[in-house]
Design an enzyme around this catalytic site. Structure first.
Site, PDB file in Angstrom:
ATOM      1  N   TYR A   6     -20.381  38.483 -39.141  1.00 54.89           N
ATOM      2  CA  TYR A   6     -21.776  38.952 -39.179  1.00 54.89           C
ATOM      3  C   TYR A   6     -22.007  39.916 -40.344  1.00 54.89           C
ATOM      4  O   TYR A   6     -22.948  39.750 -41.131  1.00 54.89           O
ATOM      5  CB  TYR A   6     -22.090  39.613 -37.834  1.00 54.89           C
TER       6      TYR A   6
HETATM    7  N1  LIG Z   1     -30.375  45.315 -32.552  1.00 55.61           N
HETATM    8  C1  LIG Z   1     -29.445  45.833 -33.340  1.00 55.61           C
HETATM    9  O1  LIG Z   1     -28.573  46.608 -32.919  1.00 55.61           O
HETATM   10  C2  LIG Z   1     -29.454  45.508 -34.820  1.00 55.61           C
HETATM   11  C3  LIG Z   1     -28.747  46.354 -35.680  1.00 55.61           C
HETATM   12  C4  LIG Z   1     -28.724  46.087 -37.039  1.00 55.61           C
HETATM   13  C5  LIG Z   1     -29.406  44.999 -37.526  1.00 55.61           C
HETATM   14  N2  LIG Z   1     -30.084  44.173 -36.680  1.00 55.61           N
HETATM   15  C6  LIG Z   1     -30.793  43.037 -37.276  1.00 55.61           C
HETATM   16  O2  LIG Z   1     -32.164  43.164 -36.991  1.00 55.61           O
HETATM   17  C7  LIG Z   1     -32.781  41.889 -36.958  1.00 55.61           C
HETATM   18  C8  LIG Z   1     -33.612  41.756 -35.694  1.00 55.61           C
HETATM   19  O3  LIG Z   1     -32.770  41.919 -34.588  1.00 55.61           O
HETATM   20  P1  LIG Z   1     -33.297  42.397 -33.151  1.00 55.61           P
HETATM   21  O4  LIG Z   1     -32.333  43.389 -32.674  1.00 55.61           O
HETATM   22  O5  LIG Z   1     -34.725  42.727 -33.204  1.00 55.61           O
HETATM   23  O6  LIG Z   1     -33.047  41.046 -32.311  1.00 55.61           O
HETATM   24  P2  LIG Z   1     -33.847  40.398 -31.086  1.00 55.61           P
HETATM   25  O7  LIG Z   1     -34.531  41.431 -30.256  1.00 55.61           O
HETATM   26  O8  LIG Z   1     -32.850  39.499 -30.433  1.00 55.61           O
HETATM   27  O9  LIG Z   1     -34.991  39.518 -31.800  1.00 55.61           O
HETATM   28  C9  LIG Z   1     -34.592  38.471 -32.640  1.00 55.61           C
HETATM   29  C10 LIG Z   1     -35.803  37.825 -33.278  1.00 55.61           C
HETATM   30  O10 LIG Z   1     -35.346  36.817 -34.182  1.00 55.61           O
HETATM   31  C11 LIG Z   1     -35.840  35.539 -33.757  1.00 55.61           C
HETATM   32  N3  LIG Z   1     -34.805  34.511 -33.937  1.00 55.61           N
HETATM   33  C12 LIG Z   1     -33.615  34.407 -33.312  1.00 55.61           C
HETATM   34  N4  LIG Z   1     -32.939  33.314 -33.750  1.00 55.61           N
HETATM   35  C13 LIG Z   1     -33.730  32.715 -34.657  1.00 55.61           C
HETATM   36  C14 LIG Z   1     -33.622  31.555 -35.433  1.00 55.61           C
HETATM   37  N5  LIG Z   1     -32.545  30.757 -35.384  1.00 55.61           N
HETATM   38  N6  LIG Z   1     -34.642  31.252 -36.256  1.00 55.61           N
HETATM   39  C15 LIG Z   1     -35.732  32.031 -36.333  1.00 55.61           C
HETATM   40  N7  LIG Z   1     -35.911  33.138 -35.609  1.00 55.61           N
HETATM   41  C16 LIG Z   1     -34.921  33.472 -34.780  1.00 55.61           C
HETATM   42  C17 LIG Z   1     -36.197  35.690 -32.291  1.00 55.61           C
HETATM   43  O11 LIG Z   1     -37.172  34.718 -31.937  1.00 55.61           O
HETATM   44  P3  LIG Z   1     -37.387  34.316 -30.379  1.00 55.61           P
HETATM   45  O12 LIG Z   1     -37.973  35.547 -29.729  1.00 55.61           O
HETATM   46  O13 LIG Z   1     -38.335  33.182 -30.366  1.00 55.61           O
HETATM   47  O14 LIG Z   1     -36.040  33.987 -29.862  1.00 55.61           O
HETATM   48  C18 LIG Z   1     -36.708  37.142 -32.262  1.00 55.61           C
HETATM   49  O15 LIG Z   1     -38.021  37.207 -32.701  1.00 55.61           O
HETATM   50  C19 LIG Z   1     -31.632  40.864 -37.067  1.00 55.61           C
HETATM   51  O16 LIG Z   1     -31.567  40.388 -38.394  1.00 55.61           O
HETATM   52  C20 LIG Z   1     -30.388  41.679 -36.730  1.00 55.61           C
HETATM   53  O17 LIG Z   1     -29.250  41.161 -37.377  1.00 55.61           O
HETATM   54  C21 LIG Z   1     -30.137  44.409 -35.333  1.00 55.61           C
END
Ligand SMILES: NC(=O)c1ccc[n+]([C@@H]2O[C@H](COP(=O)([O-])OP(=O)(O)OC[C@H]3O[C@@H](n4cnc5c(N)ncnc54)[C@H](OP(=O)(O)O)[C@@H]3O)[C@@H](O)[C@H]2O)c1
Length: 259
Positions: free
Chosen positions: A165
């Site tokens: 990742y």
């Molecule tokens: N949460 C953390 O701790 C964290 C930390 C650092 C970075 N990030 C990064 O932040 C970003 C957002 O993460 P989050 O924590 O907000 O995650 P999340 O709550 O799981 O939301 C993920 C979002 O991405 C969409 N998604 C998932 N798979 C997809 C695909 N194959 N194609 C298009 N859209 C897709 C989902 O759509 P659906 O709702 O329709 O499934 C949802 O809108 C990511 O890039 C992640 O790597 C997260």
């Protein structure tokens, strides 16, 4: 003295991938409060997307939801066509801001255990998708626009199971610098936002729902808690405001001071 007119400045338009939940949802809603219209994508959670559209409207902006699988590069041409339709509903042919945020659950895997299949699946959504979607959308971004690529604090330090990742996010960070240089002549700024562990559904909601993980994150964070979606989404909306127009080619961590 300049003549006063009643002309209304058109609202800026942002494209946010993964705007249906978590950080992306907060970004759409925060942009709405800044008076920015958004076209955002969801993957499988259409009902959540409907709620985000309503929330943006309540905040005084328009939001349109489009379906996208960020890992299916072959579908991007069709996506661009639906995006053009959505733009025309907002009275525009181009947009101003692109936030590459979409990301899916994946398991933490030790380097030795990572399979090629899992590697490719993370690669497609977290790097290849970002690369080629941005390439496809470039002709539709207004000169003077901005791109924000969402990475992770885990590119700065090594954490167990993060090799696959974090490598993909590292690639996004390198790409962002190159884009900033190449898009400079069009006055398009490109920055990376790198969140720390944030309480969303990501990776099975582990940061929010696993008390042990949540506690460990809080203890390693100077401000004493795990991140919330609004800690990140509001920052992204603010980064895209006129106040921050001179920030370019930067990687900005938003972690509350993590390790
Ligand atoms: N949460 C953390 O701790 C964290 C930390 C650092 C970075 N990030 C990064 O932040 C970003 C957002 O993460 P989050 O924590 O907000 O995650 P999340 O709550 O799981 O939301 C993920 C979002 O991405 C969409 N998604 C998932 N798979 C997809 C695909 N194959 N194609 C298009 N859209 C897709 C989902 O759509 P659906 O709702 O329709 O499934 C949802 O809108 C990511 O890039 C992640 O790597 C997260």
């Amino acid at each position: 003295m300049p003549m006063e007119t009643n002309a209304v400045t058109p609202k800026k338009i942002a494209i946010v991938t993964g705007g249906s939940r978590g950080i992306g949802r907060s970004t759409v809603e925060s942009l709405a409060r800044h008076g920015v219209n958004t076209i955002f994508t969801y993957h499988t959670h259409g009902t959540d997307a409907v709620a985000v559209v309503a929330a943006a409207k309540d905040a005084g902006a328009e939001a349109i939801a489009l379906q996208l699988d960020a890992g299916n590069i072959a579908s991007f041409d069709l996506f661009v066509e639906s995006l053009k339709d959505a733009l025309s509903k907002l009275g525009a042919t181009r947009f101003d801001f692109l936030v590459n945020n979409a990301g899916n659950n994946h398991r933490n895997m030790p380097f030795e255990a990572a399979t090629e299949e899992e590697f490719d699946s993370v690669l497609k959504v977290h790097f290849k998708g970002v690369f080629f979607l941005t390439q496809k959308l470039l002709p539709l971004i207004n000169d003077g626009g901005r791109i924000v690529n969402v990475s992770t604090a885990r590119t700065r330090f090594a954490s167990p199971g993060g090799a696959v990742y974090a490598s993909m996010k590292g690639a996004v960070e390198v790409l962002s610098k190159h884009l900033a240089k190449e898009l400079g002549p069009r006055k398009i700024a490109v920055n990376v936002v790198a969140p720390g562990a944030t309480e969303t559904d990501f990776s099975g909601g582990i940061v929010r729902d696993n008390p042990g993980v949540n506690k460990r994150v809080a203890e390693a964070t100077a401000l004493g808690r795990a991140g919330l979606p609004d800690d990140i989404g509001r920052m992204i909306a603010s980064l895209l405001s006129e106040d921050n127009r001179w920030i370019n080619a930067e990687r900005i961590e938003v972690t509350g001071g993590y390790v």
